[in-house]
Design a protein around this motif. Structure first.
Motif, short mmCIF file in Angstrom:
data_model
loop_
_atom_site.label_atom_id
_atom_site.label_comp_id
_atom_site.label_asym_id
_atom_site.label_seq_id
_atom_site.Cartn_x
_atom_site.Cartn_y
_atom_site.Cartn_z
N PHE A 1 37.59 4.50 73.52
CA PHE A 1 36.37 5.17 73.08
C PHE A 1 35.14 4.32 73.40
N LEU A 2 35.25 2.99 73.24
CA LEU A 2 34.15 2.11 73.60
C LEU A 2 33.80 2.26 75.09
N ARG A 3 34.83 2.34 75.93
CA ARG A 3 34.57 2.49 77.37
C ARG A 3 33.92 3.85 77.66
N GLU A 4 34.36 4.87 76.96
CA GLU A 4 33.75 6.19 77.13
C GLU A 4 32.27 6.16 76.77
N ILE A 5 31.94 5.48 75.68
CA ILE A 5 30.54 5.36 75.27
C ILE A 5 29.74 4.62 76.34
N SER A 6 30.30 3.53 76.84
CA SER A 6 29.61 2.73 77.85
C SER A 6 29.38 3.53 79.13
N GLU A 7 30.39 4.26 79.57
CA GLU A 7 30.27 5.04 80.81
C GLU A 7 29.28 6.20 80.67
N ARG A 8 29.08 6.66 79.44
CA ARG A 8 28.14 7.74 79.18
C ARG A 8 26.71 7.33 79.54
N ASP A 9 26.42 6.03 79.47
CA ASP A 9 25.08 5.52 79.78
C ASP A 9 24.61 5.94 81.17
N ALA A 10 25.54 5.96 82.13
CA ALA A 10 25.18 6.26 83.52
C ALA A 10 24.63 7.67 83.66
N GLN A 11 24.91 8.55 82.70
CA GLN A 11 24.46 9.94 82.76
C GLN A 11 23.15 10.15 82.01
N SER B 1 19.07 9.24 81.11
CA SER B 1 17.85 8.74 81.76
C SER B 1 16.72 8.49 80.76
N GLU B 2 16.73 9.21 79.65
CA GLU B 2 15.68 9.04 78.65
C GLU B 2 15.98 7.82 77.77
N THR B 3 14.93 7.02 77.51
CA THR B 3 15.12 5.81 76.72
C THR B 3 15.69 6.10 75.35
N GLN B 4 15.21 7.16 74.70
CA GLN B 4 15.68 7.47 73.35
C GLN B 4 17.17 7.81 73.34
N ASP B 5 17.66 8.42 74.41
CA ASP B 5 19.09 8.73 74.51
C ASP B 5 19.90 7.46 74.76
N LEU B 6 19.36 6.58 75.59
CA LEU B 6 20.02 5.31 75.86
C LEU B 6 20.10 4.45 74.59
N VAL B 7 19.02 4.47 73.83
CA VAL B 7 18.99 3.70 72.58
C VAL B 7 20.03 4.23 71.60
N LYS B 8 20.10 5.54 71.48
CA LYS B 8 21.06 6.16 70.57
C LYS B 8 22.49 5.82 70.98
N ASN B 9 22.77 5.89 72.28
CA ASN B 9 24.12 5.59 72.77
C ASN B 9 24.44 4.11 72.60
N ASN B 10 23.43 3.26 72.78
CA ASN B 10 23.62 1.82 72.60
C ASN B 10 23.97 1.49 71.15
N LYS B 11 23.30 2.15 70.22
CA LYS B 11 23.60 1.94 68.80
C LYS B 11 25.03 2.37 68.47
N SER C 1 12.83 -0.69 71.53
CA SER C 1 14.08 -1.26 72.04
C SER C 1 13.87 -2.00 73.36
N THR C 2 14.65 -3.06 73.58
CA THR C 2 14.59 -3.78 74.84
C THR C 2 15.07 -2.91 76.01
N LEU C 3 15.77 -1.82 75.71
CA LEU C 3 16.24 -0.92 76.76
C LEU C 3 15.09 -0.19 77.45
N ALA C 4 13.89 -0.27 76.85
CA ALA C 4 12.73 0.38 77.46
C ALA C 4 12.26 -0.37 78.71
#
Length: 229
Positions: free
Chosen positions: A120-130, A132-142, A174-177
Protein backbone atom coordinates in the motif's frame (compact mmCIF):
# COMPACT_ATOMS: atom_id res chain seq x y z
CA UNK A 1 -8.65 39.18 14.36
CA UNK A 2 -10.53 40.64 11.39
CA UNK A 3 -13.88 39.41 10.14
CA UNK A 4 -12.16 38.11 7.01
CA UNK A 5 -9.70 35.92 8.92
CA UNK A 6 -11.77 32.77 8.53
CA UNK A 7 -15.01 31.88 6.78
CA UNK A 8 -15.66 28.51 8.34
CA UNK A 9 -19.11 27.95 9.83
CA UNK A 10 -19.05 26.83 13.45
CA UNK A 11 -22.59 26.44 14.70
CA UNK A 12 -22.71 24.96 18.18
CA UNK A 13 -25.82 23.04 17.11
CA UNK A 14 -23.62 21.01 14.75
CA UNK A 15 -22.07 18.90 17.46
CA UNK A 16 -23.30 15.32 16.95
CA UNK A 17 -20.60 13.84 19.17
CA UNK A 18 -21.59 16.01 22.11
CA UNK A 19 -18.07 17.35 22.59
CA UNK A 20 -17.35 19.76 25.45
CA UNK A 21 -17.50 23.36 24.29
CA UNK A 22 -13.82 23.91 24.96
CA UNK A 23 -13.07 20.96 22.65
CA UNK A 24 -15.27 22.51 19.95
CA UNK A 25 -13.34 25.76 20.23
CA UNK A 26 -10.02 23.91 20.20
CA UNK A 27 -10.91 21.94 17.06
CA UNK A 28 -12.17 25.06 15.32
CA UNK A 29 -8.86 26.87 15.88
CA UNK A 30 -6.80 23.80 14.93
CA UNK A 31 -8.74 23.43 11.67
CA UNK A 32 -8.27 27.13 10.91
CA UNK A 33 -4.51 26.79 11.40
CA UNK A 34 -4.41 23.71 9.14
CA UNK A 35 -6.43 25.45 6.43
CA UNK A 36 -4.27 28.57 6.58
CA UNK A 37 -7.07 30.93 7.58
CA UNK A 38 -5.23 31.52 10.87
CA UNK A 39 -1.60 31.70 9.73
CA UNK A 40 1.33 32.14 12.13
CA UNK A 41 1.49 35.67 13.52
CA UNK A 42 -2.28 36.22 13.36
CA UNK A 43 -3.60 38.11 16.37
CA UNK A 44 -6.50 36.32 18.04
CA UNK A 45 -8.97 37.76 20.53
CA UNK A 46 -11.42 35.87 22.71
CA UNK A 47 -14.30 38.18 21.83
CA UNK A 48 -13.78 37.71 18.08
CA UNK A 49 -13.57 33.93 18.37
CA UNK A 50 -16.61 33.90 20.64
CA UNK A 51 -18.71 35.69 18.03
CA UNK A 52 -17.40 33.59 15.15
CA UNK A 53 -17.72 30.16 16.79
CA UNK A 54 -20.89 30.93 18.70
CA UNK A 55 -19.52 30.03 22.13
CA UNK A 56 -19.01 31.99 25.32
CA UNK A 57 -15.55 33.32 26.15
CA UNK A 58 -14.93 30.72 28.88
CA UNK A 59 -14.51 27.69 26.55
CA UNK A 60 -12.59 29.92 24.13
CA UNK A 61 -10.18 30.84 26.92
CA UNK A 62 -9.81 27.18 27.91
CA UNK A 63 -9.02 26.24 24.31
CA UNK A 64 -6.44 29.03 23.98
CA UNK A 65 -4.78 27.97 27.24
CA UNK A 66 -4.52 24.41 25.91
CA UNK A 67 -3.10 25.63 22.60
CA UNK A 68 -0.56 27.74 24.45
CA UNK A 69 0.60 24.71 26.44
CA UNK A 70 1.00 22.85 23.15
CA UNK A 71 3.03 25.72 21.69
CA UNK A 72 0.53 26.62 18.98
CA UNK A 73 -0.47 29.93 20.56
CA UNK A 74 1.87 32.49 22.13
CA UNK A 75 1.67 35.81 23.95
CA UNK A 76 3.44 38.61 22.10
CA UNK A 77 4.28 41.70 24.21
CA UNK A 78 3.06 44.03 21.47
CA UNK A 79 0.40 42.14 19.52
CA UNK A 80 -1.10 40.13 22.36
CA UNK A 81 -2.22 36.54 21.78
CA UNK A 82 -1.09 35.25 18.40
CA UNK A 83 -0.73 32.02 16.46
CA UNK A 84 2.88 31.02 17.15
CA UNK A 85 5.51 32.09 14.66
CA UNK A 86 8.47 29.74 14.31
CA UNK A 87 11.97 31.18 14.24
CA UNK A 88 15.05 29.52 12.78
CA UNK A 89 15.88 27.71 16.01
CA UNK A 90 12.37 26.34 16.44
CA UNK A 91 12.25 25.08 12.85
CA UNK A 92 15.62 23.38 13.34
CA UNK A 93 14.39 21.71 16.53
CA UNK A 94 11.21 20.50 14.86
CA UNK A 95 13.06 18.90 11.97
CA UNK A 96 15.63 17.34 14.31
CA UNK A 97 12.81 15.62 16.19
CA UNK A 98 11.05 14.66 12.98
CA UNK A 99 14.23 13.13 11.59
CA UNK A 100 14.75 11.03 14.70
CA UNK A 101 11.13 9.88 15.02
CA UNK A 102 10.57 9.14 11.34
CA UNK A 103 13.86 7.28 11.13
CA UNK A 104 12.71 5.14 14.04
CA UNK A 105 9.30 4.63 12.44
CA UNK A 106 10.90 3.43 9.20
CA UNK A 107 13.22 1.10 11.12
CA UNK A 108 10.30 -0.43 13.01
CA UNK A 109 8.26 -0.69 9.81
CA UNK A 110 11.05 -2.69 8.17
CA UNK A 111 10.70 -5.17 11.01
CA UNK A 112 6.96 -5.22 11.63
CA UNK A 113 5.00 -4.03 8.59
CA UNK A 114 3.01 -6.66 6.71
CA UNK A 115 3.52 -7.28 2.99
CA UNK A 116 0.11 -5.74 2.36
CA UNK A 117 1.04 -2.57 4.24
CA UNK A 118 4.28 -2.19 2.32
CA UNK A 119 2.45 -2.74 -0.96
CA UNK A 120 0.00 0.00 0.00
CA UNK A 121 2.90 2.37 0.73
CA UNK A 122 4.27 1.71 -2.76
CA UNK A 123 0.83 2.31 -4.27
CA UNK A 124 0.64 5.68 -2.49
CA UNK A 125 4.12 6.62 -3.69
CA UNK A 126 3.42 5.66 -7.30
CA UNK A 127 0.21 7.70 -7.22
CA UNK A 128 2.36 10.85 -7.01
CA UNK A 129 3.39 10.50 -10.66
CA UNK A 130 -0.25 11.03 -11.68
CA UNK A 131 -0.69 14.22 -9.64
CA UNK A 132 0.16 17.75 -10.77
CA UNK A 133 -1.58 20.07 -8.30
CA UNK A 134 0.43 20.93 -5.18
CA UNK A 135 -2.56 20.46 -2.88
CA UNK A 136 -3.06 16.91 -4.21
CA UNK A 137 0.63 16.12 -3.81
CA UNK A 138 0.56 17.44 -0.24
CA UNK A 139 -2.48 15.33 0.60
CA UNK A 140 -0.89 12.19 -0.86
CA UNK A 141 2.38 12.94 0.93
CA UNK A 142 0.57 13.16 4.27
CA UNK A 143 -1.09 9.82 3.55
CA UNK A 144 2.30 8.26 2.82
CA UNK A 145 3.84 9.46 6.07
CA UNK A 146 0.82 8.66 8.24
CA UNK A 147 0.75 5.14 6.74
CA UNK A 148 4.48 4.73 7.40
CA UNK A 149 3.90 5.70 11.03
CA UNK A 150 1.23 3.05 11.42
CA UNK A 151 3.42 0.45 9.73
CA UNK A 152 5.81 0.82 12.66
CA UNK A 153 3.20 -0.84 14.89
CA UNK A 154 4.21 1.12 17.98
CA UNK A 155 1.40 3.08 19.63
CA UNK A 156 3.72 5.26 21.71
CA UNK A 157 5.82 6.28 18.73
CA UNK A 158 2.60 6.99 16.81
CA UNK A 159 1.41 9.26 19.62
CA UNK A 160 4.67 11.24 19.58
CA UNK A 161 4.56 11.61 15.80
CA UNK A 162 0.98 12.88 15.88
CA UNK A 163 1.94 15.41 18.55
CA UNK A 164 4.83 16.59 16.38
CA UNK A 165 2.51 16.96 13.40
CA UNK A 166 0.45 19.48 15.37
CA UNK A 167 3.50 21.74 15.62
CA UNK A 168 4.42 21.13 11.98
CA UNK A 169 1.19 22.91 11.03
CA UNK A 170 2.91 26.18 11.96
CA UNK A 171 5.45 25.79 9.15
CA UNK A 172 2.98 26.99 6.54
CA UNK A 173 3.36 26.18 2.86
CA UNK A 174 4.59 22.67 2.07
CA UNK A 175 8.12 22.15 0.74
CA UNK A 176 6.48 20.23 -2.12
CA UNK A 177 5.52 23.61 -3.59
CA UNK A 178 9.14 24.12 -4.67
CA UNK A 179 9.70 23.06 -8.32
CA UNK A 180 11.34 19.66 -8.50
CA UNK A 181 10.88 18.81 -4.83
CA UNK A 182 7.88 16.49 -5.36
CA UNK A 183 9.86 14.38 -7.86
CA UNK A 184 12.84 14.19 -5.50
CA UNK A 185 10.58 13.29 -2.58
CA UNK A 186 8.96 10.52 -4.59
CA UNK A 187 12.37 9.00 -5.27
CA UNK A 188 13.21 9.24 -1.56
CA UNK A 189 9.92 7.54 -0.67
CA UNK A 190 10.61 4.73 -3.12
CA UNK A 191 14.06 4.17 -1.62
CA UNK A 192 12.50 3.86 1.85
CA UNK A 193 9.97 1.33 0.52
CA UNK A 194 12.77 -0.69 -1.06
CA UNK A 195 14.45 -0.89 2.35
CA UNK A 196 11.18 -2.00 3.94
CA UNK A 197 10.75 -4.74 1.34
CA UNK A 198 14.32 -5.88 2.00
CA UNK A 199 13.53 -5.96 5.72
CA UNK A 200 16.58 -3.76 6.34
CA UNK A 201 15.85 -1.57 9.41
CA UNK A 202 19.22 0.21 9.34
CA UNK A 203 18.83 1.25 5.71
CA UNK A 204 15.21 2.28 6.29
CA UNK A 205 16.24 4.47 9.24
CA UNK A 206 19.05 6.10 7.26
CA UNK A 207 16.90 6.75 4.18
CA UNK A 208 14.02 8.21 6.20
CA UNK A 209 16.41 10.53 8.01
CA UNK A 210 17.91 11.63 4.69
CA UNK A 211 14.42 12.31 3.36
CA UNK A 212 13.62 14.62 6.28
CA UNK A 213 16.98 16.40 6.01
CA UNK A 214 16.31 17.12 2.34
CA UNK A 215 12.92 18.59 3.23
CA UNK A 216 14.59 20.67 5.96
CA UNK A 217 17.04 22.14 3.43
CA UNK A 218 14.15 23.32 1.27
CA UNK A 219 12.33 24.70 4.31
CA UNK A 220 15.40 26.58 5.50
CA UNK A 221 16.00 28.05 2.06
CA UNK A 222 12.44 29.35 1.95
CA UNK A 223 12.77 30.73 5.50
CA UNK A 224 15.87 32.79 4.69
CA UNK A 225 14.49 33.93 1.33
CA UNK A 226 11.45 35.36 3.12
CA UNK A 227 13.72 37.91 4.82
CA UNK A 228 14.94 39.17 1.47
CA UNK A 229 11.50 39.80 -0.04
Amino acid sequence: MSASTTRKSASTADNPRGEPRSEQAYRYIIDAIKEGSLPPGTRIREVDLSERIGLSRTPIREALNRLQLEGLVANDPIRGTIITELDHGMISELYAMREMLEGTAASFAAQHASEVEIAFLREISERDAQLSETQDLVKNNKLFHSTLYRCAHNRYLLKMLHSLQESMMLLGRSTLAKPGRSEAARGEHQAIINALEARDPEAADKLARTHIREAYKVRLEAFFESYND
